[in-house]
Write a protein that holds these residues in place. Structure first.
Motif, PDB file in Angstrom:
ATOM      1  N   LYS A   1      -0.766   1.784   4.280  1.00  0.00           N
ATOM      2  CA  LYS A   1      -0.272   3.165   4.197  1.00  0.00           C
ATOM      3  C   LYS A   1       0.512   3.525   5.457  1.00  0.00           C
ATOM      4  CE  LYS A   1      -2.924   4.857   0.512  1.00  0.00           C
ATOM      5  NZ  LYS A   1      -3.550   5.971  -0.114  1.00  0.00           N
ATOM      6  N   LEU A   2       0.036   3.076   6.617  1.00  0.00           N
ATOM      7  CA  LEU A   2       0.783   3.299   7.863  1.00  0.00           C
ATOM      8  C   LEU A   2       2.129   2.587   7.838  1.00  0.00           C
ATOM      9  CD1 LEU A   2      -1.971   3.091  10.620  1.00  0.00           C
ATOM     10  CD2 LEU A   2      -0.566   5.075  10.033  1.00  0.00           C
ATOM     11  N   ALA A   3       2.190   1.458   7.136  1.00  0.00           N
ATOM     12  CA  ALA A   3       3.435   0.699   7.017  1.00  0.00           C
ATOM     13  C   ALA A   3       4.413   1.349   6.046  1.00  0.00           C
ATOM     14  CB  ALA A   3       3.136  -0.735   6.579  1.00  0.00           C
ATOM     15  N   GLY A   4       3.947   2.376   5.322  1.00  0.00           N
ATOM     16  CA  GLY A   4       4.840   3.096   4.428  1.00  0.00           C
ATOM     17  C   GLY A   4       4.529   2.988   2.952  1.00  0.00           C
ATOM     18  N   ALA A   5       3.459   2.290   2.583  1.00  0.00           N
ATOM     19  CA  ALA A   5       3.101   2.196   1.169  1.00  0.00           C
ATOM     20  C   ALA A   5       2.634   3.567   0.672  1.00  0.00           C
ATOM     21  CB  ALA A   5       2.000   1.159   0.957  1.00  0.00           C
ATOM     22  N   ALA A   6       3.182   4.001  -0.439  1.00  0.00           N
ATOM     23  CA  ALA A   6       2.791   5.281  -1.030  1.00  0.00           C
ATOM     24  C   ALA A   6       1.437   5.176  -1.720  1.00  0.00           C
ATOM     25  CB  ALA A   6       3.855   5.744  -2.020  1.00  0.00           C
ATOM     26  N   ALA A   7       1.100   3.971  -2.170  1.00  0.00           N
ATOM     27  CA  ALA A   7      -0.193   3.731  -2.819  1.00  0.00           C
ATOM     28  C   ALA A   7      -0.505   2.245  -2.724  1.00  0.00           C
ATOM     29  CB  ALA A   7      -0.162   4.175  -4.278  1.00  0.00           C
ATOM     30  N   VAL A   8      -1.803   1.936  -2.727  1.00  0.00           N
ATOM     31  CA  VAL A   8      -2.263   0.554  -2.625  1.00  0.00           C
ATOM     32  C   VAL A   8      -3.284   0.311  -3.734  1.00  0.00           C
ATOM     33  CG1 VAL A   8      -3.354  -1.169  -1.139  1.00  0.00           C
ATOM     34  CG2 VAL A   8      -1.925   0.621  -0.124  1.00  0.00           C
ATOM     35  N   PHE A   9      -3.130  -0.823  -4.424  1.00  0.00           N
ATOM     36  CA  PHE A   9      -3.985  -1.160  -5.556  1.00  0.00           C
ATOM     37  C   PHE A   9      -4.601  -2.548  -5.369  1.00  0.00           C
ATOM     38  CE2 PHE A   9      -0.545   1.607  -6.962  1.00  0.00           C
ATOM     39  CZ  PHE A   9      -1.277   2.689  -7.442  1.00  0.00           C
ATOM     40  N   PRO A  10      -5.775  -2.612  -4.718  1.00  0.00           N
ATOM     41  CA  PRO A  10      -6.439  -3.905  -4.549  1.00  0.00           C
ATOM     42  C   PRO A  10      -6.873  -4.485  -5.896  1.00  0.00           C
ATOM     43  CG  PRO A  10      -7.363  -2.243  -3.072  1.00  0.00           C
ATOM     44  CD  PRO A  10      -6.483  -1.528  -4.057  1.00  0.00           C
ATOM     45  N   THR A  11      -7.171  -5.775  -5.898  1.00  0.00           N
ATOM     46  CA  THR A  11      -7.672  -6.430  -7.094  1.00  0.00           C
ATOM     47  C   THR A  11      -8.835  -5.615  -7.663  1.00  0.00           C
ATOM     48  OG1 THR A  11      -7.055  -8.574  -6.210  1.00  0.00           O
ATOM     49  CG2 THR A  11      -8.683  -8.576  -7.980  1.00  0.00           C
ATOM     50  N   GLY A  12      -8.842  -5.441  -8.966  1.00  0.00           N
ATOM     51  CA  GLY A  12      -9.909  -4.695  -9.622  1.00  0.00           C
ATOM     52  C   GLY A  12      -9.540  -3.265  -9.953  1.00  0.00           C
ATOM     53  N   THR A  13      -8.419  -2.779  -9.443  1.00  0.00           N
ATOM     54  CA  THR A  13      -7.967  -1.434  -9.777  1.00  0.00           C
ATOM     55  C   THR A  13      -7.668  -1.387 -11.272  1.00  0.00           C
ATOM     56  OG1 THR A  13      -6.951  -1.159  -7.593  1.00  0.00           O
ATOM     57  CG2 THR A  13      -6.219   0.335  -9.339  1.00  0.00           C
ATOM     58  N   SER A  14      -8.126  -0.355 -11.943  1.00  0.00           N
ATOM     59  CA  SER A  14      -7.862  -0.265 -13.385  1.00  0.00           C
ATOM     60  C   SER A  14      -6.389   0.043 -13.637  1.00  0.00           C
ATOM     61  CB  SER A  14      -8.737   0.823 -14.025  1.00  0.00           C
ATOM     62  OG  SER A  14      -8.236   2.111 -13.723  1.00  0.00           O
ATOM     63  N   LEU A  15      -5.915  -0.421 -14.776  1.00  0.00           N
ATOM     64  CA  LEU A  15      -4.524  -0.149 -15.148  1.00  0.00           C
ATOM     65  C   LEU A  15      -4.301   1.343 -15.358  1.00  0.00           C
ATOM     66  CD1 LEU A  15      -3.803  -3.180 -17.486  1.00  0.00           C
ATOM     67  CD2 LEU A  15      -2.946  -2.791 -15.167  1.00  0.00           C
ATOM     68  N   ASP A  16      -5.303   2.043 -15.871  1.00  0.00           N
ATOM     69  CA  ASP A  16      -5.176   3.495 -16.049  1.00  0.00           C
ATOM     70  C   ASP A  16      -4.965   4.190 -14.704  1.00  0.00           C
ATOM     71  OD1 ASP A  16      -5.438   3.440 -18.813  1.00  0.00           O
ATOM     72  OD2 ASP A  16      -7.605   3.805 -18.763  1.00  0.00           O
ATOM     73  N   THR A  17      -5.713   3.762 -13.694  1.00  0.00           N
ATOM     74  CA  THR A  17      -5.554   4.341 -12.357  1.00  0.00           C
ATOM     75  C   THR A  17      -4.150   4.082 -11.842  1.00  0.00           C
ATOM     76  OG1 THR A  17      -7.910   4.120 -11.859  1.00  0.00           O
ATOM     77  CG2 THR A  17      -6.398   4.255  -9.973  1.00  0.00           C
ATOM     78  N   LEU A  18      -3.688   2.858 -11.992  1.00  0.00           N
ATOM     79  CA  LEU A  18      -2.352   2.498 -11.525  1.00  0.00           C
ATOM     80  C   LEU A  18      -1.287   3.322 -12.239  1.00  0.00           C
ATOM     81  CD1 LEU A  18      -0.875  -0.693 -10.388  1.00  0.00           C
ATOM     82  CD2 LEU A  18       0.172   0.266 -12.423  1.00  0.00           C
ATOM     83  N   VAL A  19      -1.349   3.386 -13.565  1.00  0.00           N
ATOM     84  CA  VAL A  19      -0.349   4.133 -14.339  1.00  0.00           C
ATOM     85  C   VAL A  19      -0.365   5.605 -13.936  1.00  0.00           C
ATOM     86  CG1 VAL A  19       0.229   4.960 -16.654  1.00  0.00           C
ATOM     87  CG2 VAL A  19      -0.255   2.540 -16.287  1.00  0.00           C
ATOM     88  N   ASN A  20      -1.548   6.189 -13.793  1.00  0.00           N
ATOM     89  CA  ASN A  20      -1.625   7.604 -13.425  1.00  0.00           C
ATOM     90  C   ASN A  20      -1.052   7.853 -12.036  1.00  0.00           C
ATOM     91  OD1 ASN A  20      -2.722   8.424 -15.868  1.00  0.00           O
ATOM     92  ND2 ASN A  20      -4.811   8.085 -15.170  1.00  0.00           N
ATOM     93  N   GLU A  21      -1.297   6.945 -11.102  1.00  0.00           N
ATOM     94  CA  GLU A  21      -0.757   7.099  -9.749  1.00  0.00           C
ATOM     95  C   GLU A  21       0.772   6.960  -9.758  1.00  0.00           C
ATOM     96  OE1 GLU A  21      -0.983   7.894  -5.682  1.00  0.00           O
ATOM     97  OE2 GLU A  21      -2.621   7.948  -7.136  1.00  0.00           O
ATOM     98  N   VAL A  22       1.292   6.008 -10.515  1.00  0.00           N
ATOM     99  CA  VAL A  22       2.745   5.845 -10.606  1.00  0.00           C
ATOM    100  C   VAL A  22       3.359   7.082 -11.264  1.00  0.00           C
ATOM    101  CG1 VAL A  22       4.616   4.475 -11.622  1.00  0.00           C
ATOM    102  CG2 VAL A  22       2.674   3.336 -10.520  1.00  0.00           C
TER     103      VAL A  22
END
Length: 133
Positions: free
Chosen positions: A102-123
């Protein structure tokens, strides 16, 4: 008009199953997805992002170089005047590296195991001003 996103595999990592799953989930959620394929240079990812007029770049990284590759991508987008393009990163990422990303500029980070629903909602949340996906 659907929001365009780019899913990229930077560096020497040759595994793309996760990136393809993410690309499909985003496509199924109504996004227009551009997929770069494996072993992309940061400069090429930025060039494609600009040519394709994407709202967001998603980096899929399993190699352990996630902090360096994310930093380089964010910096290259800024240098190209495209700091309005959010960068997200997912893959084999230790939870302790999330703040560094996040300090490097990532708006969001999704480690292994993140649900696809979480990813889609964040995007969706990150690209909400670009469309109604």
């Amino acid at each position: 008009m659907p929001v365009r996103v780019l899913i990229a595999k930077p560096g020497l990592d040759g595994h793309d199953r996760g990136a393809k799953i993410v690309a499909r989930a985003l496509r199924d959620a109504g996004f227009e997805v551009v997929f770069t394929g494996i072993r992309q240079k940061v400069e090429d990812i930025v060039s494609i992002a600009l040519q394709e007029d994407v709202a967001l770049v998603g980096l899929s990284i399993l190699s352990g170089a996630h902090v360096a590759l994310t930093s380089r991508t964010v910096e290259a987008l800024r240098a190209a005047g495209a700091d309005d393009i959010d960068v997200i990163v997912g893959g084999t990422i230790p939870l302790g590296d999330v703040p560094r990303l996040k300090l490097a500029g990532a708006a969001a980070v999704f480690p292994t195991g993140t649900s696809l629903d979480t990813l889609v909602n964040e995007v969706r949340a990150l690209t909400a001003s670009d469309s109604s996906v």
